[in-house]
Scaffold this active site. Structure first.
Site, PDB file in Angstrom:
ATOM      1  CB  THR A   1       9.872   6.784   0.368  1.00  0.00           C
ATOM      2  OG1 THR A   1      10.334   5.631   0.017  1.00  0.00           O
ATOM      3  CG2 THR A   1      10.761   7.928   0.753  1.00  0.00           C
TER       4      THR A   1
ATOM      5  CG  ASN B   1       9.175   5.489  -7.046  1.00  0.00           C
ATOM      6  OD1 ASN B   1       9.091   6.799  -7.538  1.00  0.00           O
ATOM      7  ND2 ASN B   1       9.154   5.135  -5.875  1.00  0.00           N
TER       8      ASN B   1
ATOM      9  CD  GLU C   1      11.913  -5.254  -5.958  1.00  0.00           C
ATOM     10  OE1 GLU C   1      12.770  -5.998  -6.420  1.00  0.00           O
ATOM     11  OE2 GLU C   1      11.894  -4.115  -5.594  1.00  0.00           O
TER      12      GLU C   1
ATOM     13  CB  SER D   1       9.589  -0.346  -6.643  1.00  0.00           C
ATOM     14  OG  SER D   1      10.057   1.033  -7.129  1.00  0.00           O
ATOM     15  N   GLY D   2       7.334   2.178  -5.977  1.00  0.00           N
ATOM     16  CA  GLY D   2       6.537   3.370  -6.433  1.00  0.00           C
ATOM     17  C   GLY D   2       5.044   3.255  -5.992  1.00  0.00           C
TER      18      GLY D   2
ATOM     19  CB  SER E   1      13.168   3.701  -6.969  1.00  0.00           C
ATOM     20  OG  SER E   1      12.752   2.403  -6.548  1.00  0.00           O
ATOM     21  CB  SER E   2      13.683   3.824  -1.148  1.00  0.00           C
ATOM     22  OG  SER E   2      12.895   4.776  -1.226  1.00  0.00           O
TER      23      SER E   2
ATOM     24  N   GLY F   1       8.963  -3.987  -0.873  1.00  0.00           N
ATOM     25  CA  GLY F   1       7.977  -4.850  -0.992  1.00  0.00           C
ATOM     26  C   GLY F   1       8.213  -6.072  -1.745  1.00  0.00           C
TER      27      GLY F   1
END
Ligand SMILES: Nc1ncnc2c1ncn2[C@@H]1O[C@H](COP(=O)(O)OP(=O)(O)OP(=O)(O)O)[C@@H](O)[C@H]1O
Ligand SMILES: [Mg+2]
Length: 1101
Positions: A181, A226, A457, A176-177, A229-230, A455
């Site tokens: 995206t 993020n 985690e 994340s981050g 974050s998605s 990804g």
């Protein structure tokens, strides 16, 4: 495959073996090729420069020559590392790997390849690498032709799709981050730019691009990791038609983190849309939705610890969302319904339960929150409240309504909120799909898929979600292994190269551990969920341990060593993923997997007047008693679907790395990166790549680049490229194990080999550059020359034209002049008319000019040049004037003596012309005053000195003469002297002295002469001169001269009588006739006494 040669970034090495070559003969065509190549190199250098520009502006501003540029590039490579990890010599060292990443990151170069896998490090700042110019740099470029970039991946995929009709997918992963995206958006933007020139793509492109803000508003949230974050996985297909124009898109969404709707970690936020709506909606909309604009007023959004400018950012985003909705063609009604749902979730969160006397939950009938929900969703408020506080259970045919306690009611409420939001999100995705669906079915369409999915985690505490996510990553890794190895193997096979088995870790065992039918973790979880009885999370853990303990990749608390036991809780299990160990806490696994929504609530919602809500809930089979699929099974199934989709396509990978946890630019946390490198499996990835050959390139491309390294191949190799490469390889002295010759490609095993070749090439390029320079200069000069020549021709043309025009004018004028001249000539003799005036004028001038040069110069010259008819008069006048002039001149030039002569001659003329025949013969001879011989002159002088010569008397003439006696006519020699007073007749016969005979005063004399040419002078003596007896008969040789001179003095011409009688009588003083003189003509002139006794004078006729 590893198509990328680091052109710019390799260390400089010695290239002695090729340095000795002479500069070859180059044709212009070759120069063009080389120029192209140089241009590519320069571009690459430039882009490397641009990437570094923010750091070393001074250094980069320095002007560099072409040669300087290359040297600059060589130095540069040291600093920016290699652009493809495959070329990393120490490929097993993670430290070297991270060092390379760091070097590049510090130079603002965020992209690096491992073959065709792109590693992207989030720069956390805007870099000037996505400009239009940069975009164009990647159009139709092979990987090795430009620095690593997400655009290169996109272009490669696009080209493979359009030109080779191989469907593509781009897999973006990372934590994340890390920038997944953003990367996916860049891919989309690139494709949009790349297809800009094609027809009818505008709206489709807009929809594809605008789907992002919409999905992000509903599916993204601010998290610790993020700010955007998605919170869902996304796979998007972009559909292209046969000519490569995008014609539609389709999105698949995975596992929205719906728990976020009802609770967030402190410092994190709910999905953006809640805040955006509250901040951005106008008063009217807020009023209609019964909302206050403060997020703190709602339980689901209370935790928003937002910075000051967050609210205005949210408001701005809301308008972007509204715009996006317009592009997607979501109408006002639909928009309203969507916002009603969002508002309902907020209201629902605030629903208050009170405990009634029986201990059950109850909602007060005047509860505004549920009232608002009912109003907005157009459901029955009473039924809604009932559904939230009770549950209908059918047991053996009986339907029993059970009230819920407060906790259960809250659970039901949250479940409804989550379900509503989640379903609405799925609805939104399908709505987007409907809008982006291609207008017509196209049999020839093909797709590029972009997967932007969470990804690996690994958190301190990992739950059900992490389990799902990591499972997903295992599956993707499996796919990666399969596809990569498959590709590699296929390429070897294609190229006819012996396959050398590659050692790698195959994570299929982990996938099986999780998803194997009946025995996998998922199966066990589902079993536990569906099992009647009091199954719970711990019983699930128990089962897991029972069945899986002993598996290499499963670790239970019980079986772990003491060290692990210390960190691991009793309610946890540990999986050894390919990326590392992850410990999961089983808490809420069952609940989340069951994902139950009470049927009563579902049916209330299905009856909603909000069409979106109704459609979301209607689908559920309310009547079916069969349990719906568990969350994990649904996820597993959709994942398998995804894998199926992806397997059918050619993959490209973008691995995103987050450089630090602070969302800060220019910070590179090596530990954090190392962690990601590990769980993204990058080292493994590199190892697999490097197991075979580090570098491969088609013969054509290899030859094209390195052909200058051998005389046999430079400037052009005629023959198959493979043979050319073979020649190169021989010249470069590659060892057998260093390379293989495939069917279409050369494979090079070690980066070192390639580096040496590349460095030799870099050095050789200096020579080439010199040649190019010289050719270019020559070409340029020639171009200049031709330009000047052309210009000169143009000038000449114009000058010639001008001169020709002028000549024509002159000729025309000349013709006119000639014509006028001829006319003038023809009429020259007529009177002056306008026609001949000019001619006559000219004729006059010319005549005058001619005349001036041809004037007679002698006074006796009577000739006179002819003249035009009109000038006759003038001519005559001029002639006269000229003659007068000549005469005057002549006169003025005369000496007094000559003048005297002329006067005498004129006098002679007057006296004798036409009167005496001897006159003409007298003309030519000059009159002389003294005709005496010198002997006689002495005598005369003596005489004049004597007293016989009166003093003061002036001598005017002297001559000898013959005197004839009056009787007998005897000739006697005499001298005649004439003075101004008298004529002296002297006897000169003795030749000693003159004897004066007569002195006759001039004024008393009369003279008679004949008209003939004789010399006879008859001097008439008047009577007073008795002494002299009678007339004197004298012969004077220069008769005319003598008479003229004397007359000149006497001024008495009348004293001379010219007679034309044949006889002349001479008298005596007394008046008596003395005798007769006969005059006749004859051949022999004489004077003598004739027989007749007369004096006969014979004159010449
Ligand atoms: N290439 C880039 N250039 C500049 N900034 C970037 C770039 N990539 C990412 N960022 C920054 O990092 C932030 C996070 O990126 P992004 O949202 O793409 O991460 P993500 O991998 O999708 O994370 P998540 O898994 O949470 O969705 C972005 O909002 C942006 O500020
Ligand atoms: Mg994202």
């Amino acid at each position: 495959m590893s198509d990328s040669v680091n052109v710019v970034e390799q260390p400089a090495q010695d290239g002695a073996q090729v340095g000795e070559q002479e500069p070859p003969q180059v044709t212009v065509q070759v120069v063009e090729q080389v120029v192209q190549e140089l241009r590519d190199v320069v571009q690459v250098v430039e882009s490397a420069d641009a990437e570094a520009a923010t750091l070393k502006p001074k250094e980069l501003l320095r002007p560099v020559s072409v040669q300087g540029m290359m040297e600059h590039a060589l130095q540069h490579r040291e600093r920016v590392g290699v652009q493809d990890f495959v070329l990393l010599e120490d490929f097993r060292s993670e430290a070297a790997f991270i060092d390379n990443l760091k070097k590049r990151f510090n130079e603002n170069i965020i992209y690096t390849y491992i073959g065709n896998v792109l590693i992207s490090v989030n720069p956390y700042k805007n870099l000037p690498i996505y400009t239009e110019e940069k975009t164009k740099l990647y159009y139709k470029k092979a990987f090795f032709e430009a620095p690593p970039h997400v655009f290169a991946i996109a272009d490669n995929a696009y080209r493979s799709l359009v030109y080779e009709h191989r469907e593509q997918c781009i897999l973006i992963s990372g934590e994340s981050g890390s920038g997944k995206t953003e990367a996916s958006k860049k891919v989309l933007e690139y494709i949009a730019a790349r297809t800009n020139h094609l027809r009818n793509v505008e709206t489709v492109k807009d929809k594809l691009l605008q789907s992002n803000p919409l999905l992000e508003a509903f599916g993204n949230a601010k998290t610790h990791r993020n700010d955007n974050s998605s919170r869902f996985g996304k796979y998007m297909d972009i559909q292209f038609n046969y000519e490569g124009a995008p014609e539609g898109g389709h999105i698949l969404n995975y596992l929205l983190e719906k728990s976020r709707v009802v609770s967030q970690m402190s410092g994190e936020r709910n999905f953006h849309i809640f805040y955006q709506l509250l901040a951005g909606a106008d008063q009217e909309l807020l009023k209609r939705l019964n909302l206050q604009s403060r997020p703190e007023a709602y339980k689901y959004t209370t935790d928003a610890a937002s910075p000051a400018n967050q609210r205005s950012h949210d408001a701005a985003q809301f308008h972007i969302v509204q715009e996006a909705m317009k592009v997607i063609e979501i109408g006002a009604t639909e928009q309203n319904e969507m916002f009603e749902i969002v508002a309902s979730v907020l209201h629902l969160g605030n629903a208050k339960f009170v405990q009634n006397d029986k201990g059950f939950a109850e909602i007060l009938s005047h509860d505004a929150n549920t009232g608002n929900v009912a109003e907005l969703l157009k459901v029955n408020a009473v039924k809604l409240r009932e559904a939230l506080t009770s549950r209908t259970i059918s047991a053996r045919g009986d339907v029993v309504n059970t009230p819920l306690d407060i906790e259960q009611a809250q659970y039901a409420r949250d479940a409804l909120a989550k379900a509503m939001y989640d379903k609405h999100f799925s609805w939104l995705v399908s709505r987007l799909n409907a809008s982006m669906a291609p207008k017509e079915k196209d049999a020839f369409s093909s797709v590029i898929g972009i997967l932007d999915i969470y990804g690996f985690e690994i958190f301190p505490k990992n739950c059900f979600e992490q389990f799902c996510i990591n499972f997903c990553n295992e599956k993707l890794q499996q796919l990666f292994i399969q596809l990569t190895l498959k590709q590699e193997q296929e390429e070897y096979l294609r190229e006819g190269i012996e396959w050398e088995p590659v050692e790698y870790f195959n994570n299929i065992v982990i996938c099986d551990l999780i998803e194997a039918r009946h025995t996998g973790i998922i199966a066990i979880l589902d079993d536990e969920c569906l099992r009647p009885g009091d199954a719970n999370d711990l019983s699930f853990l128990e089962k897991l341990t029972q069945k899986l303990d002993g598996h290499k990749h499963y670790k239970s608390h019980r079986r772990s060593d003491i060290k692990t036991q210390k960190i691991m809780g009793r309610d946890e299990f540990c999986l050894v993923h390919y990326a590392g160990e992850v410990t999961y806490n089983v808490n809420t696994f069952l609940e989340k997997n069951n994902d139950l929504l009470f049927r009563d609530i579902q049916s209330v919602m299905a009856a909603s007047g909000n069409t979106i809500v109704a459609s979301c809930f209607k689908d559920l089979n309310l009547t079916s008693k069969k349990r719906p699929e568990t969350a994990i099974t649904q996820f597993k199934n959709s994942l398998n679907e995804l894998i199926k989709i992806l397997s059918s396509k050619e993959p490209s990978y973008i691995r995103c790395i987050k450089p630090n946890d602070n969302k800060a630019p220019m910070q590179f946390d090596e530990k954090l990166v190392s962690h990601q490198v590990k769980y993204l499996g990058l080292m493994e990835n590199l190892r697999v790549r490097r197991a075979g050959f580090a570098y491969r390139r088609t013969y054509e491309a290899f030859l094209e680049r390195y052909k200058c390294l051998s005389r046999d191949t430079w400037p052009n190799f005629r023959g198959p490229a493979r043979d050319g490469v073979q020649k190169l390889v021989e010249v470069l002295a590659y060892e057998r194990e260093e390379y293989r010759m495939g069917n279409t490609k050369i494979f090079i095993r070690f980066p070192k080999t390639l580096f040496e070749t590349e460095d030799a090439y870099q050095i050789k390029k200096n020579d080439i550059a010199t040649i190019i320079q010289s050719r270019w200069r020559g070409y340029w000069q020639r171009k200049q020359y031709l330009k000047m020549k052309q210009a000169a021709i143009v000038i000449q043309k114009w000058v010639r034209r001008f001169l020709a025009q002028r000549l024509r004018e002159r000729r025309k004028k000349a013709a006119e002049v000639i014509r006028a001249f001829i006319k003038g000539f023809i009429t020259r003799n007529g009177p002056e008319t306008p026609e001949n005036r000019r001619f006559l004028g000219i004729a006059k001038v010319h005549w005058l000019k001619r005349l001036s040069t041809r004037l007679p110069t002698k006074v006796l010259d009577l000739s006179w040049p002819p003249c035009p008819a009109t000038c006759q008069e003038a001519s005559l006048e001029l002639h006269r004037l000229h003659r007068a002039h000549l005469a005057r001149k002549y006169r003025l030039a005369l000496t007094p003596k000559d003048k005297k002569q002329f006067e005498l001659k004129v006098l002679a003329e007057k006296m004798f012309k036409g009167k005496k025949n001897s006159y003409p013969s007298s003309i030519p001879e000059r009159f002389q005053e003294d005709r005496l011989t010198s002997e006689h002159q002495v005598l005369r002088n003596t005489f004049m000195a004597s007293p016989s010569w009166p003093t003061g008397e002036q001598l005017i003439y002297s001559c000898e003469a013959v005197k004839y006696d009056r009787r007998g006519y005897k000739p006697r020699e005499r001298a005649l002297l004439a003075s101004d007073k008298a004529l002296y007749v002297l006897d000169a016969s003795n030749r000693k002295t003159y004897k004066l005979k007569h002195r006759l005063p001039l004024d008393k004399l009369r003279v008679v002469v004949t008209n003939e040419s004789d010399t006879l002078v008859l001097i008439k003596i008047p009577q007073e001169l008795k002494k002299d007896k009678g007339d004197l008969i004298i012969s004077v040789s220069h008769l005319i001269e003598a008479l003229t001179i004397v007359t000149d003095y006497s001024k008495k011409p009348e004293l001379i009588e010219i007679v034309d009688t044949r006889t002349i009588a001479h008298n005596l003083v007394n008046g008596k006739q003395g005798g007769t003189i006969e005059v006749t003509t004859g051949q022999q002139p004489t004077i003598h006494r004739a027989k007749s006794g007369n004096l006969l004078v014979v004159a010449t006729p």
